[in-house]
Motif scaffolding. Structure first.
Motif, PDB file in Angstrom:
ATOM      1  N   PHE A  85     -20.238 -58.841 -18.246  1.00  0.00           N
ATOM      2  CA  PHE A  85     -21.798 -58.748 -18.834  1.00  0.00           C
ATOM      3  C   PHE A  85     -21.648 -59.484 -20.128  1.00  0.00           C
ATOM      4  N   THR A 150     -20.790 -47.274 -28.585  1.00  0.00           N
ATOM      5  CA  THR A 150     -20.948 -47.973 -27.555  1.00  0.00           C
ATOM      6  C   THR A 150     -21.647 -47.054 -26.435  1.00  0.00           C
ATOM      7  N   ALA A 151     -21.925 -47.531 -25.346  1.00  0.00           N
ATOM      8  CA  ALA A 151     -22.760 -46.735 -24.239  1.00  0.00           C
ATOM      9  C   ALA A 151     -21.466 -45.476 -23.826  1.00  0.00           C
ATOM     10  N   SER A 152     -20.275 -45.717 -23.917  1.00  0.00           N
ATOM     11  CA  SER A 152     -19.322 -44.763 -23.430  1.00  0.00           C
ATOM     12  C   SER A 152     -19.403 -43.469 -24.494  1.00  0.00           C
ATOM     13  N   HIS A 189     -20.956 -46.255 -14.053  1.00  0.00           N
ATOM     14  CA  HIS A 189     -19.873 -46.854 -14.963  1.00  0.00           C
ATOM     15  C   HIS A 189     -18.855 -45.620 -15.247  1.00  0.00           C
ATOM     16  N   SER A 191     -17.132 -44.894 -17.713  1.00  0.00           N
ATOM     17  CA  SER A 191     -17.441 -44.005 -18.833  1.00  0.00           C
ATOM     18  C   SER A 191     -17.729 -42.682 -18.768  1.00  0.00           C
ATOM     19  N   THR A 242     -28.262 -44.519 -13.395  1.00  0.00           N
ATOM     20  CA  THR A 242     -28.138 -45.831 -14.273  1.00  0.00           C
ATOM     21  C   THR A 242     -29.241 -46.794 -13.899  1.00  0.00           C
ATOM     22  N   GLY A 244     -29.152 -50.615 -13.805  1.00  0.00           N
ATOM     23  CA  GLY A 244     -28.555 -51.599 -14.152  1.00  0.00           C
ATOM     24  C   GLY A 244     -26.642 -51.467 -13.924  1.00  0.00           C
ATOM     25  N   THR A 246     -22.825 -51.624 -13.285  1.00  0.00           N
ATOM     26  CA  THR A 246     -22.032 -52.754 -13.813  1.00  0.00           C
ATOM     27  C   THR A 246     -21.681 -53.734 -12.753  1.00  0.00           C
ATOM     28  N   ASP A 271     -28.120 -44.107 -18.116  1.00  0.00           N
ATOM     29  CA  ASP A 271     -27.562 -45.344 -18.609  1.00  0.00           C
ATOM     30  C   ASP A 271     -28.206 -46.567 -18.377  1.00  0.00           C
ATOM     31  N   ALA A 273     -27.074 -49.541 -20.063  1.00  0.00           N
ATOM     32  CA  ALA A 273     -26.229 -50.435 -21.183  1.00  0.00           C
ATOM     33  C   ALA A 273     -26.736 -51.713 -21.113  1.00  0.00           C
ATOM     34  N   ASN A 300     -27.673 -50.998 -24.689  1.00  0.00           N
ATOM     35  CA  ASN A 300     -26.652 -51.667 -25.798  1.00  0.00           C
ATOM     36  C   ASN A 300     -27.210 -53.027 -26.072  1.00  0.00           C
ATOM     37  N   HIS A 302     -25.728 -54.515 -27.960  1.00  0.00           N
ATOM     38  CA  HIS A 302     -24.640 -55.649 -28.215  1.00  0.00           C
ATOM     39  C   HIS A 302     -24.542 -56.313 -26.924  1.00  0.00           C
ATOM     40  N   LYS A 303     -25.223 -55.783 -25.818  1.00  0.00           N
ATOM     41  CA  LYS A 303     -24.936 -56.530 -24.552  1.00  0.00           C
ATOM     42  C   LYS A 303     -25.817 -57.825 -24.453  1.00  0.00           C
TER      43      LYS A 303
HETATM   44  N1  PLP Z   1     -22.519 -48.515 -18.811  1.00  0.00           N
HETATM   45  C1  PLP Z   1     -22.954 -49.556 -18.180  1.00  0.00           C
HETATM   46  C2  PLP Z   1     -23.998 -49.694 -16.886  1.00  0.00           C
HETATM   47  C3  PLP Z   1     -22.051 -50.710 -18.409  1.00  0.00           C
HETATM   48  O1  PLP Z   1     -22.305 -51.804 -17.731  1.00  0.00           O
HETATM   49  C4  PLP Z   1     -20.900 -50.692 -19.278  1.00  0.00           C
HETATM   50  C5  PLP Z   1     -20.281 -51.827 -19.757  1.00  0.00           C
HETATM   51  O2  PLP Z   1     -19.830 -52.613 -19.006  1.00  0.00           O
HETATM   52  C6  PLP Z   1     -20.917 -49.384 -20.043  1.00  0.00           C
HETATM   53  C7  PLP Z   1     -21.668 -48.314 -19.570  1.00  0.00           C
HETATM   54  C8  PLP Z   1     -20.029 -49.334 -21.309  1.00  0.00           C
HETATM   55  O3  PLP Z   1     -20.294 -50.040 -22.077  1.00  0.00           O
HETATM   56  P1  PLP Z   1     -19.642 -49.816 -23.837  1.00  0.00           P
HETATM   57  O4  PLP Z   1     -18.727 -50.717 -23.368  1.00  0.00           O
HETATM   58  O5  PLP Z   1     -20.783 -50.054 -24.829  1.00  0.00           O
HETATM   59  O6  PLP Z   1     -19.095 -48.523 -23.672  1.00  0.00           O
END
Ligand code: PLP
Length: 477
Positions: A85, A150-152, A189, A191, A242, A244, A246, A271, A273, A300, A302-303
């Motif tokens: 990503f 982070t999204a996590s 994801h 996470s 979610t 989008g 991953t 989510d 992200a 994010n 940051h993405k």
């Molecule tokens: N959620 C989704 C849909 C993602 O694509 C990602 C990253 O690949 C994450 C969560 C995790 O992101 P982060 O690295 O900010 O924890």
């Protein structure tokens, strides 16, 4: 008096050289192989085993940066980076981050730097407005936003707050937690699974709901599973939708999931992200339909929003639930501002105490680009991905696995999985581009994720030509 510090004038001199070094890097970034070509241990073996007894010069450090470190860099900022990503950045963001380092502020509570807290509140309210988010996510309503790393971490924060709400803030009582069950889709994801494990819910209490042919969660299956769990004496408490995913950028039906959550008294976390940044553009906002039913939401910058790692925006509908979950007030942090109740102390909104001044880089980005500039670049990325998808459709040898909703194209060569993996590795080994794969319905799928700051149409076209030519060479071999 003796000291070992760099003086401000030395800092100025070395700092300017480093800004030049970074600018040169971006000017010449395409000369590097996108995917680092080093072998495991190669970088470590070039570094001395022991630290220096005496301090060294910046010149020596910069020489080693070029000679030892750079070969071990995978160039995420290359315009030919299409893997995983995007994790894009921009010069305003780099400079904002530099200012944050320069100020060296630790903004754990309002009193430790009021500007760090208040800028964050304001910028996250701006973003809520820029993305047409529900009013309840704004600080002048019941909720608000906070920057997480982070999204996590946002997922973990949401799960813990949901757990506390579901157990009336008594989850520590023996046995209460064992009845809680959470729901994700098979495409959510990882996470989220990690968060469920870490929050003490237990992986065995995570239900994985099946997806449809577009890889989106099937709400009727979610509802059925919740009913089944209730009959078996479980307490459904948390669902993640979610926007989008991953693997394939699938969009879960947020509204339908949200309606089930309302009825079943479950916390809905959304989510978004990567794809969340697309909400800057009105034409993509239908993907978040139903978001007003969410208890929390993250994306994010940051993405895909030109902001250096790390920066995740986490909004909640009811900040009191969050604060009630995470607030601890030791004697040494007591202060008048906190006691007055007139300020946000963001350490009460997440796991950690200490926090960086991350809103500065977001502020720089938003002010530099403006809404118009951000929309322009996001639309361009989506357009490039749609063009790539069009080329795949026209090709005799490749097929599109899904119509891309945004900037991620899932495609494959019409031959078998082994050939697709060989093709991907062959392209990546040229160093001219870097893309990755996933599996959908048990089949290898190649992914072109288009979202780096400096990616232009010509890069995408050259990469498509490279992929096609590599396939022809492999077929001949
Ligand atoms: N959620 C989704 C849909 C993602 O694509 C990602 C990253 O690949 C994450 C969560 C995790 O992101 P982060 O690295 O900010 O924890």
């Amino acid at each position: 008096m003796k000291n070992y510090h760099l003086s401000p004038s030395q800092f100025r001199e070395e700092g300017k050289k480093i800004i030049d070094w970074i600018a040169d890097y971006y000017e010449h970034i395409e000369k590097y192989p996108v995917l680092s070509q080093v072998k495991p241990g190669e970088i470590k073996n070039k570094l001395p085993e022991n630290p220096p007894q005496k301090g060294e010069s910046f010149d020596a450090m910069m020489r080693d940066l070029d000679e030892i470190i750079m070969p071990g860099i995978t160039h995420w900022q290359s315009p030919n980076f299409y893997a995983y990503f995007p994790s894009n950045t921009s010069f305003p963001s780099i400079l904002g981050d530099l200012v944050s380092s320069g100020l060296g502020v630790q903004g754990m509570i309002w009193a430790t730097s009021p500007a760090a807290t208040e800028l964050e509140t304001r910028v996250l309210d701006w973003l809520a407005e820029m993305m047409d988010m529900p009013e309840k996510f704004k600080s002048n309503s019941t909720g608000g936003g906070v920057i997480q790393d982070t999204a996590s971490t946002s997922a973990l924060t949401a799960v813990i707050a949901a757990r506390e709400r579901a157990t009336k803030f008594e989850s520590n009582k023996t046995g209460v937690r064992q009845k809680l069950v959470a729901y994700v889709s098979s495409q959510t994801h990882s996470s989220l699974e990690k968060a469920i494990k870490m929050a003490g819910i237990g992986s065995e209490n995570l239900r994985v709901i099946d997806v449809d042919e577009q890889f989106a969660m099937q709400p009727e299956l979610l509802e059925k599973q919740i009913q089944k769990d209730r009959t078996e004496g479980f307490q459904p408490f948390f669902v993640c939708a979610t926007i989008g995913t991953t693997s394939s950028n699938a969009i879960d039906p947020v509204r339908q999931i949200g309606e089930i959550c309302q009825k079943e008294n479950c916390w809905m976390h959304v989510d978004a992200a990567m794809a969340g940044t697309a909400m800057l553009c009105p034409e993509f906002r239908h993907f978040k339909d139903g978001v007003e039913l969410a208890d929390s939401y993250c994306f994010n910058p940051h993405k895909w929003m030109f902001t250096n790692f790390d920066c995740d925006v986490f909004w909640v509908a009811n900040r009191n639930e969050l604060i009630h979950t995470f607030s601890i007030l030791p004697e040494y942090l007591k202060n008048k501002a906190t006691e007055s109740g007139a300020v946000f102390d963001y350490r009460d909104w997440h796991v950690q105490l200490g926090r960086r001044f991350r809103s500065l880089k977001l502020w720089f980005v938003i002010r530099h680009y403006g809404i118009e500039g951000l929309q322009f670049h996001i639309r361009k990325h989506v357009e490039m991905a749609q063009n790539f998808a069009g080329w795949v459709k026209e090709s005799n040898d490749f097929e599109l696995v899904l119509d891309p909703p945004l900037n991620l194209v899932c495609f494959r060569h019409k031959s078998n999985d082994e050939f697709n993996m060989k093709l991907m590795n062959a392209v990546n080994e040229t160093g001219k581009a870097f893309f990755t794969h996933t599996k959908l319905n048990g089949q290898v799928v190649l992914r072109m994720s288009i979202g780096q700051t400096h990616t232009e149409e010509k890069h995408v076209k050259d990469t498509w030509d490279l992929i096609q030519n590599s396939a022809i060479s492999l077929e001949k071999a």
